[in-house]
Design a protein around this motif. Structure first.
Motif, PDB file in Angstrom:
ATOM      1  N   ALA A   9      32.061  11.438  13.865  1.00 42.75           N
ATOM      2  CA  ALA A   9      32.166  12.882  13.315  1.00 42.75           C
ATOM      3  C   ALA A   9      31.501  12.878  11.767  1.00 42.75           C
ATOM      4  N   VAL A  10      30.895  14.009  11.374  1.00 42.50           N
ATOM      5  CA  VAL A  10      30.517  14.233  10.029  1.00 42.50           C
ATOM      6  C   VAL A  10      31.872  15.088   9.465  1.00 42.50           C
ATOM      7  N   LEU A  11      32.169  14.568   8.298  1.00 38.78           N
ATOM      8  CA  LEU A  11      33.144  15.200   7.434  1.00 38.78           C
ATOM      9  C   LEU A  11      32.596  15.580   6.157  1.00 38.78           C
ATOM     10  N   ILE A  12      32.995  16.886   5.964  1.00 30.08           N
ATOM     11  CA  ILE A  12      32.775  17.152   4.439  1.00 30.08           C
ATOM     12  C   ILE A  12      33.992  18.267   3.994  1.00 30.08           C
ATOM     13  N   GLU A  13      34.344  17.950   2.901  1.00 34.81           N
ATOM     14  CA  GLU A  13      35.428  18.701   2.218  1.00 34.81           C
ATOM     15  C   GLU A  13      34.846  19.123   0.796  1.00 34.81           C
ATOM     16  N   GLU A 106      34.239  19.568  10.136  1.00 39.69           N
ATOM     17  CA  GLU A 106      34.258  18.426  10.802  1.00 39.69           C
ATOM     18  C   GLU A 106      33.445  18.792  11.873  1.00 39.69           C
ATOM     19  N   GLN A 107      32.328  18.221  12.098  1.00 43.90           N
ATOM     20  CA  GLN A 107      31.410  18.116  13.375  1.00 43.90           C
ATOM     21  C   GLN A 107      31.555  16.895  14.222  1.00 43.90           C
ATOM     22  N   SER A 108      32.184  16.746  15.198  1.00 45.40           N
ATOM     23  CA  SER A 108      32.537  15.674  15.880  1.00 45.40           C
ATOM     24  C   SER A 108      31.905  15.657  17.460  1.00 45.40           C
ATOM     25  N   GLY A 109      31.598  14.499  17.864  1.00 43.66           N
ATOM     26  CA  GLY A 109      31.014  14.212  19.214  1.00 43.66           C
ATOM     27  C   GLY A 109      29.787  13.468  19.203  1.00 43.66           C
ATOM     28  N   PHE A 110      29.307  12.900  18.060  1.00 42.00           N
ATOM     29  CA  PHE A 110      28.191  12.237  17.962  1.00 42.00           C
ATOM     30  C   PHE A 110      28.186  10.849  18.720  1.00 42.00           C
ATOM     31  N   ARG A 111      27.504  10.560  19.642  1.00 42.17           N
ATOM     32  CA  ARG A 111      27.139   9.326  20.491  1.00 42.17           C
ATOM     33  C   ARG A 111      26.853   8.358  19.552  1.00 42.17           C
ATOM     34  N   GLU A 115      21.800   8.497  16.368  1.00 42.92           N
ATOM     35  CA  GLU A 115      21.738   8.282  14.909  1.00 42.92           C
ATOM     36  C   GLU A 115      21.072   9.533  14.154  1.00 42.92           C
ATOM     37  N   ALA A 116      19.978   9.993  14.643  1.00 38.56           N
ATOM     38  CA  ALA A 116      19.248  10.906  14.012  1.00 38.56           C
ATOM     39  C   ALA A 116      19.913  12.200  13.866  1.00 38.56           C
ATOM     40  N   ALA A 117      20.625  12.684  15.008  1.00 39.09           N
ATOM     41  CA  ALA A 117      21.338  13.784  15.022  1.00 39.09           C
ATOM     42  C   ALA A 117      22.425  13.677  14.040  1.00 39.09           C
ATOM     43  N   PHE A 118      23.099  12.649  13.886  1.00 36.49           N
ATOM     44  CA  PHE A 118      24.308  12.197  12.952  1.00 36.49           C
ATOM     45  C   PHE A 118      23.699  12.457  11.625  1.00 36.49           C
ATOM     46  N   ARG A 119      22.684  11.594  11.328  1.00 33.92           N
ATOM     47  CA  ARG A 119      22.065  11.789   9.837  1.00 33.92           C
ATOM     48  C   ARG A 119      21.612  13.257   9.542  1.00 33.92           C
ATOM     49  N   GLY A 120      21.114  13.756  10.429  1.00 32.17           N
ATOM     50  CA  GLY A 120      20.491  15.215  10.301  1.00 32.17           C
ATOM     51  C   GLY A 120      21.815  16.156   9.975  1.00 32.17           C
ATOM     52  N   ALA A 121      23.152  16.009  10.630  1.00 38.39           N
ATOM     53  CA  ALA A 121      24.188  16.722  10.539  1.00 38.39           C
ATOM     54  C   ALA A 121      24.668  16.475   9.128  1.00 38.39           C
ATOM     55  N   TYR A 123      23.141  15.582   6.359  1.00 38.41           N
ATOM     56  CA  TYR A 123      22.263  16.391   5.589  1.00 38.41           C
ATOM     57  C   TYR A 123      22.335  17.830   5.428  1.00 38.41           C
ATOM     58  N   GLY A 124      22.230  18.286   6.686  1.00 37.74           N
ATOM     59  CA  GLY A 124      22.243  19.646   7.065  1.00 37.74           C
ATOM     60  C   GLY A 124      23.404  20.488   6.457  1.00 37.74           C
ATOM     61  N   TRP A 125      24.793  19.923   7.039  1.00 40.39           N
ATOM     62  CA  TRP A 125      26.044  20.582   6.265  1.00 40.39           C
ATOM     63  C   TRP A 125      26.067  20.631   4.983  1.00 40.39           C
ATOM     64  N   GLN A 126      25.800  19.275   4.278  1.00 45.25           N
ATOM     65  CA  GLN A 126      25.591  19.493   2.727  1.00 45.25           C
ATOM     66  C   GLN A 126      24.840  20.632   2.230  1.00 45.25           C
ATOM     67  N   SER A 127      23.700  20.821   2.848  1.00 43.83           N
ATOM     68  CA  SER A 127      22.786  21.974   2.636  1.00 43.83           C
ATOM     69  C   SER A 127      23.424  22.973   2.933  1.00 43.83           C
ATOM     70  N   PHE A 128      23.969  23.350   3.894  1.00 41.20           N
ATOM     71  CA  PHE A 128      24.517  24.754   4.359  1.00 41.20           C
ATOM     72  C   PHE A 128      25.561  25.059   3.493  1.00 41.20           C
ATOM     73  N   LEU A 129      26.582  24.018   3.018  1.00 37.84           N
ATOM     74  CA  LEU A 129      27.651  24.225   2.299  1.00 37.84           C
ATOM     75  C   LEU A 129      27.354  24.653   0.840  1.00 37.84           C
ATOM     76  N   GLY A 130      26.231  24.177   0.535  1.00 39.82           N
ATOM     77  CA  GLY A 130      25.550  24.517  -0.877  1.00 39.82           C
ATOM     78  C   GLY A 130      25.120  26.022  -0.879  1.00 39.82           C
ATOM     79  N   LYS A 131      24.684  26.357   0.279  1.00 39.00           N
ATOM     80  CA  LYS A 131      24.193  27.696   0.386  1.00 39.00           C
ATOM     81  C   LYS A 131      25.245  28.677   0.748  1.00 39.00           C
ATOM     82  N   LEU A 132      26.435  28.227   1.262  1.00 35.98           N
ATOM     83  CA  LEU A 132      27.594  28.926   1.340  1.00 35.98           C
ATOM     84  C   LEU A 132      27.985  29.357   0.275  1.00 35.98           C
ATOM     85  N   GLU A 133      28.182  28.414  -0.813  1.00 38.16           N
ATOM     86  CA  GLU A 133      28.793  28.561  -2.207  1.00 38.16           C
ATOM     87  C   GLU A 133      28.160  29.555  -3.129  1.00 38.16           C
ATOM     88  N   LYS A 134      26.500  29.708  -2.762  1.00 33.93           N
ATOM     89  CA  LYS A 134      25.849  30.843  -3.396  1.00 33.93           C
ATOM     90  C   LYS A 134      26.153  32.155  -2.843  1.00 33.93           C
TER      91      LYS A 134
END
Length: 141
Positions: A9-13, A106-111, A115-121, A123-134
């Motif tokens: 899972a990708v977890l960002i707080e 939390e985005q869970s379920g990455f087999r 790996e590429a999808a996991f790393r992409g997520a 990176y992506g969620w950090q970027s998305f949540l930065g945009k959410l702050e804006k």
């Protein structure tokens, strides 16, 4: 965390200096969601299917198929996130805190072979949540 050793899972707080009501609106109103995540036809009702749509790239059509799994206003939002063979679940948990809201994503379920999808997520969620702050700092009333 996932119970299975075979998925990750990708977890960002993050803490936002905005009340849960305001963060919730940005997570659940289609027009606001489009400002920080992707174009969508999201409808905050359990069982509703919807899509996120991004610009297609070389090996991706830009579509993510989703279904709302859980909604507890201003507390919890969960939906499936299925694209390119990835079947995962996104869960947002909001907790009021002094001066704002603590958001856990939390985005869970990455087999292990995704790996590429996991790393992409990651990176992506950090970027998305930065945009959410804006978005929260700007146009959301």
């Amino acid at each position: 965390m996932s119970n299975s050793a075979e998925t990750r899972a990708v977890l960002i707080e993050r803490s936002f200096s905005h009340p849960p009501e305001k963060v919730w609106r940005a997570l659940t109103e289609s027009a606001l969601l489009a400002q920080w995540l992707m174009k969508n036809d999201f409808d905050p009702a359990v069982g509703k299917s919807f899509q996120f749509r991004a610009e297609p790239v070389a090996n991706w059509n830009g579509v993510i198929d989703c279904e709302v799994l859980a909604i507890e206003p201003q507390r919890k939002l969960s939906y499936t996130w299925n694209s390119m063979g990835l079947e995962s679940v996104v869960l947002f948990t909001l907790t009021p805190e002094e001066g704002g809201t603590h958001l856990r994503m939390e985005q869970s379920g990455f087999r292990t072979d995704q790996e590429a999808a996991f790393r992409g997520a990651q990176y992506g969620w950090q970027s998305f949540l930065g945009k959410l702050e804006k978005v929260l700092a700007g146009s959301v009333a």
